[in-house]
Write an enzyme that holds these catalytic residues in place. Structure first.
Site, PDB file in Angstrom:
ATOM      1  N   ASP A  58      -5.461  -8.480  14.386  1.00 38.51           N
ATOM      2  CA  ASP A  58      -4.983  -9.821  14.707  1.00 38.51           C
ATOM      3  C   ASP A  58      -5.590 -10.342  16.007  1.00 38.51           C
ATOM      4  OD1 ASP A  58      -3.670  -7.901  16.206  1.00 38.51           O
ATOM      5  OD2 ASP A  58      -1.654  -8.470  15.572  1.00 38.51           O
TER       6      ASP A  58
ATOM      7  N   ASP B 181       0.825  -1.210   0.000  1.00 34.27           N
ATOM      8  CA  ASP B 181       0.000   0.000   0.000  1.00 34.27           C
ATOM      9  C   ASP B 181       0.859   1.261   0.000  1.00 34.27           C
ATOM     10  OD1 ASP B 181      -2.160  -1.674   0.142  1.00 34.27           O
ATOM     11  OD2 ASP B 181      -2.774  -1.134   2.174  1.00 34.27           O
TER      12      ASP B 181
END
Length: 501
Positions: free
Chosen positions: A238, A90
């Site tokens: 996560d 990105d």
């Protein structure tokens, strides 16, 4: 005592009691660790035909470490026809060109590797991972952040755990590439060792929930989908996915014998930015998953541990009023006898302070370090932990208030050895107002220290010194790096920027 003095002491005592609960939890973790230490995880079976694996490498403006990461992944020992690598980039800077060139070179050597670039960065890291899964071919998905260097045998040593159809994720232990770079990196290494050596092992082997750490782990793709996929409504995607997946019945495996080294932040502001993201994300996750978890049909010990794990950063909210009250209580209690010390300071030391010493010393001892190596950095571990409380308390308040912030990447510079300068490196963490508050608290603690020394009353002096050194070190380091960053920007303007290695 006057009523005002009594209320100050009572408030101080209540804060100590609550903090001692979280401090005592470290004793529980150490107990579970030693009780289950020898329950080593082993694969249920071995694959006769190895499965297809996708490795995802999410990166964002990582010009100093991208080539190192892709080079390490290219050396992983796994059948090339069963391995796919996705570079999920990105980036908005030169990292794009570096990553493309590395991908082209490695692909020419026979590795199935693709470069996937997004321009909107929606969902940040979670969005990049989810986007990669749309085209991923692997039944299992390993993830490595840009600053990690996976071992060539990582997949060979982890994939067979998935012969058990109940296993949804396997997590390796983090190592430290630049542990000896500075005092700050030594302290960070010890803090992480406590988490990875003691806590993860204790939770996993005792049947509690533990979490994927965002990198250096491998997932069963079906488990990701079952848990609801990568979501980006928290800063710790996560941790969020880990709890959602385990609540669906999937089992996780932690293998501390597999170590994946990574680069620790070498600057205080970068470290604070990382810790802020982790603290805020953990509270966001607690608000999101704890109501469902507590209502689920799970063992009581699993629920209890989940509450302690996900709410641990709430303790930082209490550290600020404790810091304010500490010098005041010293003044109030200085005229009282030793029984005041026994009633307040010694229990606090046993439950909170000594628990930190014992917990982190154990994490070092379990790695074979000498007694001196175990203890010499522990005073600074405690001091910096206290010094971070302004940073962490802000993160907790933001999470509780629902204040949304972008996912801020931790700057990494590809440094390993002490003495390597980062002044001319491009990536810098933002400097906030916090150093002013931290330095003000350090000055406030200095008053208490001087008061005690002047009156030759020393029993509370160690506590005040920890607060004074902690706030002072964190605040001064932040200010110094901010000023150095300004100088570095002028240096880059006035001289050519060296190419990343």
């Amino acid at each position: 005592m006057t009523s005002l003095e009594l209320s100050v002491v009572v408030g101080y005592a209540l804060l100590l009691c609550i903090l001692s609960i979280y401090g005592s939890h470290r004793y529980a973790m150490a107990y579970l660790y030693y009780r289950h230490k020898y329950r080593l995880p082993t694969p249920k079976d071995r694959f006769e035909q190895l499965p297809r694996v996708t490795i995802q490498l999410p990166i964002f403006n990582e010009m100093y470490v991208t080539e190192r990461l892709i080079g390490a992944v290219a050396k992983i020992d796994y059948p090339r026809e069963l391995l796919e690598v996705q570079v999920l980039d990105d980036s908005t800077d030169e990292t794009q060109g570096i990553a493309r060139a590395c991908v082209d070179r490695v692909r020419a050597e026979g590795l199935d590797i693709v470069y996937i670039h997004r321009t909107d960065r929606s969902g940040f890291k979670a969005g990049a991972l989810e986007n990669g899964l749309k085209t991923a071919m692997g039944e299992f998905v390993a993830v490595f952040d840009a600053d990690f260097i996976p071992d060539p045998h990582f997949l060979r040593r982890t994939v067979d755990f998935f012969t058990d159809p109940k296993v949804g994720m396997v997590q390796a232990r983090w190592g430290h590439l630049n542990r000896g770079y500075s005092l700050l990196t030594q302290v960070q290494a010890i803090l992480l060792d406590g988490h990875f050596v003691i806590e993860h092992t204790a939770r996993n082997r005792s049947g509690r929930f533990f979490n994927f750490n965002g990198t250096a782990g491998i997932w069963r793709r079906e488990a990701i989908a079952s848990g609801g996929g990568w979501q980006h409504d928290t800063l710790t995607e996560d941790l969020d996915l880990s709890y959602r997946t385990q609540m669906k019945g999937w089992q996780f495996v932690y293998v501390p014998q597999i170590v994946t080294p990574a680069e620790l932040p070498v600057e205080m502001n970068a470290f604070k930015s990382q810790q802020h993201r982790w603290a805020k994300g953990s509270i966001q996750t607690a608000l999101k998953v704890l109501p469902r978890l507590l209502d689920a049909d799970l063992p009581r010990e699993v629920k209890r541990e989940a509450v302690m794990h996900l709410t641990a950063n709430l303790a930082y909210l209490l550290m600020i009023p404790l810091a304010i009250l500490l010098p005041i209580t010293v003044v109030v209690r200085v005229s009282h006898g030793w029984y005041e010390v026994l009633f307040l300071d010694i229990p606090f030391f046993a439950a909170a302070t000594f628990s930190v010493v014992a917990f982190y010393a154990a994490s070092q001892r379990e790695q074979g370090r000498t007694t001196w190596q175990q203890i010499k950095y522990l005073p600074m571990v405690m001091a910096i932990g206290i010094g971070l409380s302004v940073n962490q308390a802000r993160a907790v308040v933001e999470a509780l208030m629902g204040y949304e912030t972008a996912f801020t990447r931790t700057p990494k510079h590809g440094v390993a050895s002490a003495g390597e300068s980062v002044t001319r490196k491009r990536y810098k963490a933002a400097v906030t107002f916090q150093p002013i508050v931290e330095l003000a608290l350090a000055a406030y603690m200095t008053y208490g220290v001087m008061y005690l020394i002047e009156r030759e009353v020393y029993y509370s002096l160690p506590f005040l010194l920890l607060f004074q050194v902690g706030f002072g070190y964190v605040g001064l380091a932040s200010v110094y790096e901010g000023l150095r960053g300004r100088v570095g920007r002028w240096v880059r303007v006035l001289s050519p920027q060296p190419s990343p290695e």
